[in-house]
Design an enzyme around this catalytic site. Structure first.
Site, PDB file in Angstrom:
ATOM      1  CB  CYS A   1      -0.919   0.001   1.213  1.00  0.00           C
ATOM      2  SG  CYS A   1      -0.032   0.202   2.778  1.00  0.00           S
TER       3      CYS A   1
ATOM      4  CG  ASP B   1      17.591  21.274 -33.304  1.00  0.00           C
ATOM      5  OD1 ASP B   1      17.882  22.425 -32.898  1.00  0.00           O
ATOM      6  OD2 ASP B   1      17.854  20.866 -34.451  1.00  0.00           O
TER       7      ASP B   1
ATOM      8  CB  CYS C   1      16.146 -37.928 -22.861  1.00  0.00           C
ATOM      9  SG  CYS C   1      16.137 -39.446 -23.818  1.00  0.00           S
TER      10      CYS C   1
ATOM     11  CB  CYS D   1      13.234 -42.170 -21.438  1.00  0.00           C
ATOM     12  SG  CYS D   1      15.027 -42.126 -21.638  1.00  0.00           S
TER      13      CYS D   1
ATOM     14  CG  ASP E   1      17.193  26.978 -31.583  1.00  0.00           C
ATOM     15  OD1 ASP E   1      17.825  28.044 -31.542  1.00  0.00           O
ATOM     16  OD2 ASP E   1      17.510  26.013 -32.308  1.00  0.00           O
TER      17      ASP E   1
ATOM     18  CG  ASP F   1      18.755  24.782 -28.781  1.00  0.00           C
ATOM     19  OD1 ASP F   1      18.930  26.009 -28.785  1.00  0.00           O
ATOM     20  OD2 ASP F   1      18.509  24.122 -29.802  1.00  0.00           O
TER      21      ASP F   1
END
Length: 818
Positions: A13, A703, A89, A86, A507, A707
């Protein structure tokens, strides 16, 4: 500082998550810790010189919980083994795999030919497991690895379902016997029978609840488990006294309360699974196998085994296994996973491609450039997980309240019990007034019995979970929805802030424009000589405009001259020595600095600038040789996007290094209302501060590397996904496909998520505000209380899931009209 993600065990909780959050954030050496109840994880940023990971885990263990470092390299998979006949194996296969370094656990089932292996993928590759099985005469199908990887959430949910079903069957039997015993005929040994049926529910299936309850009390941080324990253990133990004394048995009540709790936890884990589907879907998007060229031959390997430099072969219709660069071929690629753009994009030699995108047409050879956690898909998953693990400022108050919630409920319970015994007549009068309406009220019982039943109802009806799940579930669903639209939100604070943004600052270069300027005008008596000087100078520059001039000179087949003493003058231009003479290219300020007269070209400069072109003067130390103008065209939809943003009541601004005249011309074309020109790269932060002072909350869209500081300074930094990694790292929101229209989607998403968070808190508070007083006056039976408590948590989770139906394109009408 190091950042780690911990898987938390034992949380049930909001009180649990608050306890861990408090302990971690109080510890010296931990810069920040975000505990997420919904995903049961903690993101911790800490100083390695002051604390170790083991010490952090110990802090959590000391208050009754457990944690381990989230290790994506540990994998648990189910594989189909071929050739087994089997038990011998199966034993051979198990022995051969168990002997491999990196294998933690292995189990082979001969009945269904399946092998479950837990191994460290950083130490051992699946192909090595396959070889070990082949060496003893059997085989493994590699494709099964992707289909049968076991989901820890699914395992947890299956266990919760099993516990719930067993508890439901036993509790239903108890309730049926109670009805028969009360209304049809007396059952001999009734108390013994219900005690035997109820014991597994309360003490075995509910053992984890009591353990967590004990640990939280020991740490003096009681949680919801304490309430459930107190609501089930005392009624059961007091009920046993009915074997020896003529008192009412409460065993049925104890069994039902624990059963409702287990049902609630199962439904909650299933709902949480739906809420966290976004991450799972992103993980599933990746290709599972790849074809690589080794010694001239194509061989199939797992994507996890690829290395940088490998050459992959991707046929039409196949997923690209990982990030890379095309070295042969050309094709249309469906990049909707990465960008949300439905139209395929043409990619050719030297173009980069993204892992998990789909090659639609041509045969491609791609050189691997990124693998593992460095890939684009892995970075998206990291960003989504970071958002899901973060907190929203509105959550702080709820967290503070839930810290006191359980202790307060325990105090209220004790006071209720005392009140019922001291003021019996007052309470009985209330109960008698509604006895005919509420069939579970029995005023003929003793005040002590009524006090006990009422106190138990108060314990089990209180629900701190709903308060704790309100924010994380909404963030989990919302961030997943955003990822599908190409919007990656890094933190919860951005969700709350973005909806209230007053100004969005852009920008210019690469954000509003394509970022690929071209030379539009050359004004000179000798244009070839001008381009030769300008191109030679710009060869030493890293400015975005330099490439345009160099490309223009190359088009004209002009040879560049060698230069010496190159110097870039920030915000003004560049200069260098060519053939013993100083030459320069830049703005008016540069020529003013060196006393070169440019008045003859002023009118040409003004005309070009009014056409939204960047005009640059080329001169030597004696005279101006001419003017070169460069323009970077606006992105196609900029004008309409800006109008749509302004229609939402958000102002727009443009920050650029261009002079006022050029900047105003560009802003006019784009419909931007506020222009900030002549800004040096290091001056963007100050301009953002000015906007914040004038308007309030500011978002910055950029970008480039320069910036990044401004993105950090803004209240919300928005990076264009086609930009630099530095900008994306600094931003709060990343628009993956670089489409400015998704800014509107991001604002709508922010509003939708925050609306759900507020709804969740309203319902959580409303439930507790109504339910607890009702229980205090004895109007709710504990069994109804336990059911209501489970439903309140589910209501919050399913309300968050409704976000998936939210329309994030409401703004398109305004955009289309624009």
């Amino acid at each position: 500082m190091k950042k780690i993600k911990l898987d938390l065990l034992g949380m049930t909780c909001a009180s649990c998550s608050n306890a861990i959050d408090h302990v971690l954030n109080q510890e010296e050496g931990i810069k920040e810790a975000n505990v997420n109840l919904a995903s049961e994880t903690a993101l911790v940023t800490f100083d390695e010189e002051k604390l170790s990971i083991n010490q952090i885990i110990s802090l959590i263990q000391d208050i009754g919980y457990d944690a381990h470092l989230k290790n994506d390299s540990i994998k648990r998979i189910s594989l189909k083994v071929e050739g087994m006949t089997c038990a011998s194996c199966a034993a051979n296969v198990e022995r051969s795999v168990k002997s491999l370094k990196g294998v933690q656990e292995v189990s082979v089932n001969i009945a269904n030919d399946k092998m479950i292996v837990t191994y460290d993928s950083e130490v051992l590759k699946l192909s090595q497991i396959k070889k070990a099985v082949q060496d003893v005469g059997y085989d493994i199908i590699l494709e099964d690895e992707s289909k049968d990887e076991l989901d820890p959430d699914l395992i947890k949910m299956k266990k919760a379902k099993k516990n719930m079903l067993i508890a439901a069957i036993l509790a239903s039997t108890v309730m049926l016997l109670m009805v028969v015993h009360m209304f049809l005929f007396n059952i001999y040994g009734y108390t013994v029978i219900v005690a035997i049926l109820g014991f597994p529910v309360v003490f075995i299936l509910g053992s984890h609840v009591h353990m967590k309850s004990f640990k939280s009390l020991k740490a003096l941080r009681p949680n919801m488990d304490v309430l459930v324990s107190l609501g089930s253990l005392p009624p059961y133990l007091i009920g046993l006294m009915g074997l020896f004394l003529p008192i009412t048995t409460f065993i049925e009540m104890a069994t039902t309360i624990m059963t409702f709790h287990l049902i609630g936890k199962f439904l909650e884990s299933r709902a949480k699974g739906k809420a966290s589907q976004a991450i799972k879907k992103l993980v599933e998007l990746g290709a599972k196998t790849a074809r690589v060229i080794v010694d001239g031959e194509e061989i199939e390997v797992l994507t996890s085994e690829l290395s940088v430099g490998d050459i992959m072969v991707i046929k039409p219709g196949e997923k690209i296994p990982t990030d890379g660069k095309i070295i042969e071929g050309e094709s249309l690629i469906d990049e909707s996973l990465a960008t949300g753009e439905s139209m395929p994009v043409r990619r050719k030699v030297n173009d980069s491609v993204i892992g998990a995108t789909i090659n639609e047409h041509g045969l491609l050879k791609v050189k691997v450039t990124k693998v593992g956690n460095d890939t684009f898909l892995a970075q998206i998953i990291d960003l989504v997980e970071a958002c899901q693990g973060s907190k929203v400022p509105i959550q702080a108050f709820a967290d503070k309240v839930t810290g006191y919630f359980v202790p307060a409920i325990m105090v209220i319970t004790v006071l209720t019990f005392i009140s019922f015994n001291v003021f019996s007549d007052f309470h009985l009068n209330i109960l008698r007034s509604v006895e005919d309406i509420l069939p579970w009220i029995q005023t003929d019982q003793s005040p002590l019995t009524l006090a006990f039943v009422t106190a138990t109802a108060v314990l089990v009806i209180a629900c701190p979970c709903a308060l704790g799940l309100g924010t994380p579930t909404a963030l989990m669903v919302g961030s997943g929805l955003g990822a599908q639209k190409g919007i990656l939100i890094k933190n919860g604070e951005a969700v709350q802030t973005l909806k209230d943004i007053k100004v969005i600052a852009f920008d210019k270069t690469g954000t509003l424009t394509h970022g690929k300027p071209i030379v539009t005008d050359v004004i000179s008596k000798d244009s070839k000589h001008l381009l030769q000087i300008a191109g030679s100078l710009e060869k030493g520059s890293e400015h975005v405009l330099a490439n345009a001039i160099i490309e223009k000179a190359k088009e004209e087949k002009i040879d560049f001259l060698s230069m010496n003493k190159f110097e870039a003058i920030v915000g003004h231009g560049i200069k260098a020595e060519i053939n013993g003479l100083w030459y320069m290219i830049g703005n008016r300020k540069l020529l003013d600095q060196f006393g070169v007269d440019y008045k003859a070209y002023e009118s040409s400069m003004v005309k070009l600038e009014e056409e939204a072109k960047t005009a640059m003067l080329v001169a030597n130390e004696k005279e101006v040789l001419g003017v070169i103008a460069v323009a970077d065209s606006l992105k196609d939809d900029v004008e309409r996007v800006i109008r749509a943003i302004e229609s939402l009541g958000i102002r727009t601004a443009m920050i650029t290094g261009d002079n006022q005249r050029t900047a105003q011309a560009i802003a006019k074309k784009a419909n931007i209302s506020h222009v900030i020109s002549n800004v040096l790269p290091n001056g963007k932060v100050d301009e953002i501060k000015k906007l914040q002072k004038e308007y309030g909350l500011v978002a910055m869209v950029g970008d480039g590397i320069n910036d990044a500081p401004a993105l950090k300074q803004a209240n919300v930094g928005i990076a264009i996904g086609t930009g630099t990694d530095v900008a994306i790292e600094a931003a709060d929101v990343t628009l993956v496909r670089g489409d400015l229209l998704t800014i509107l989607n991001a604002v709508e998403l922010s509003k939708a998520i925050f609306k759900k968070i507020k709804q969740n808190y309203f319902w959580a508070w409303f439930y507790n505000a109504i339910a607890i007083p009702f229980a205090m006056f004895g109007l709710l039976h504990p069994m109804i209380g336990a059911a209501a408590m489970s439903l309140s948590s589910l209501n919050v989770i399913y309300n968050s899931l409704r976000l998936k139906k939210e329309n994030l394109d409401k703004h398109l009408e305004v955009y289309n009209e624009a």
